[in-house]
Design an enzyme around this catalytic site. Sequence first.
Site, PDB file in Angstrom:
ATOM      1  N   SER A 189      -6.337  -2.525  -5.484  1.00 44.77           N
ATOM      2  CA  SER A 189      -6.655  -2.633  -3.908  1.00 44.77           C
ATOM      3  C   SER A 189      -7.759  -3.698  -3.407  1.00 44.77           C
ATOM      4  CB  SER A 189      -7.308  -1.522  -3.000  1.00 44.77           C
ATOM      5  OG  SER A 189      -8.548  -0.950  -3.421  1.00 44.77           O
ATOM      6  N   LYS A 192     -20.811   3.719 -13.659  1.00 45.47           N
ATOM      7  CA  LYS A 192     -19.601   4.899 -14.427  1.00 45.47           C
ATOM      8  C   LYS A 192     -18.583   4.663 -13.492  1.00 45.47           C
ATOM      9  CE  LYS A 192     -22.630   8.741 -15.760  1.00 45.47           C
ATOM     10  NZ  LYS A 192     -22.481   9.890 -16.426  1.00 45.47           N
ATOM     11  N   HIS A 196       1.133  -1.487   0.041  1.00 44.44           N
ATOM     12  CA  HIS A 196      -0.241  -0.086   0.043  1.00 44.44           C
ATOM     13  C   HIS A 196       1.043   1.174   0.147  1.00 44.44           C
ATOM     14  CE1 HIS A 196      -3.225   2.670   1.659  1.00 44.44           C
ATOM     15  NE2 HIS A 196      -3.916   2.636   0.809  1.00 44.44           N
ATOM     16  N   ASP A 212      -7.256  13.584  -6.022  1.00 48.31           N
ATOM     17  CA  ASP A 212      -6.825  12.739  -6.080  1.00 48.31           C
ATOM     18  C   ASP A 212      -8.154  11.856  -5.791  1.00 48.31           C
ATOM     19  OD1 ASP A 212      -5.839  10.168  -5.139  1.00 48.31           O
ATOM     20  OD2 ASP A 212      -4.802  11.629  -3.498  1.00 48.31           O
ATOM     21  N   MET A 213      -9.077  10.434  -5.845  1.00 50.06           N
ATOM     22  CA  MET A 213      -9.775  10.224  -5.630  1.00 50.06           C
ATOM     23  C   MET A 213      -9.671   8.542  -5.725  1.00 50.06           C
ATOM     24  SD  MET A 213     -12.418  10.342  -9.555  1.00 50.06           S
ATOM     25  CE  MET A 213     -13.068   8.653  -9.480  1.00 50.06           C
TER      26      MET A 213
END
Length: 349
Positions: A140, A224, A116, A174-175
Amino acid sequence: MRVSKEELFNLMKQKFIKAGLNEGAAHDVADVLTYADYRGIHSHGAVRVEYYSERIAKGGITTNPNYTFEQTGPASAVFHGDNGPGHQIAKQAMEKAIEMAKKSGIAVVGMKNTSHSGALGYFVEMAAEQDMVALSMCQSDPMVVPFGGTEPYFGTNPIAYSAPSADDRIITFDMATTVQAWGKILDARSKNASIPDTWAVDATGAPTTNARDVHALLPIAGPKGYGLMMMVDILSGSLLGVPHGIHVSSMYQDLTKGRDLGQIHIVINPAYFTDLNAFKLQITTMLNELKTQPAAEGYGEIYYPGERGILRSKEYDEEGIEIVDDIYNYLVSDDIHYDRYHGKNRFAE
């Protein structure tokens, strides 16, 4: 509890050294986590220290990894991480990608056998600070139901990008491809706070506001977000020959084993496509125009991506960064092993 940026960084760095990392790796991991807390992204900051320390101490992260950089073409490369700290791997891979993009105009660097890596915004900003445009994606472990499904298949699979302007402003977006990142659930649990019923579902598939009842997260914008998280999994997983989708290893189960995650950086040198100064000036013009757009009722003003994080940083410079008391107590203690995560379901804590 409020602490300065410097104190928080030093506390985290020392905890990682105590867990087994060398000083350089401890510095890099603490720096990325401090970046997150300093911008108000507490889901990717100090709340993660206990988990990282536990995994490091139990051998699930290689403390002295043998990194190798394999350039596979003029603008492509693979960074082999040897299960080292993901933050350091992503940082070094971005440094290589920037170097390549300066020479060839574009660079695509994949990272294999990593762990991570925290907030992706940190890494894409490295490129923007050197007049590059950058994207980063990573996979992830499965904790998100596919659109229309009831059981997790993909991970939160985040995407980030950054671009420079002609002044000191940097666009940083950043999403997660979920309505909220899993770290937001952890943050809510640490504060005993409720969550909106649009974030996640419980074991029956029903929406929940109890962070401790979360069974799976929901993709952003339904189909989406589902399509985007699949794209991220393909580009940062299948493209690199590492496990995909439901086969990605758990973050919170066996902490004695490595995770073999994939991540990818894409760096573009604007000077190879247009005049660099004109490009940066156009970004500045865009930001200025956005700031003069009328805001809807209740919104106050329009912010460009990354701006609110900068405003929080200025607030924290004056007041200190707010850290939950039990996390601060862990940072200043001599403890490493809490066994909170060992052998438990990824949603248990």
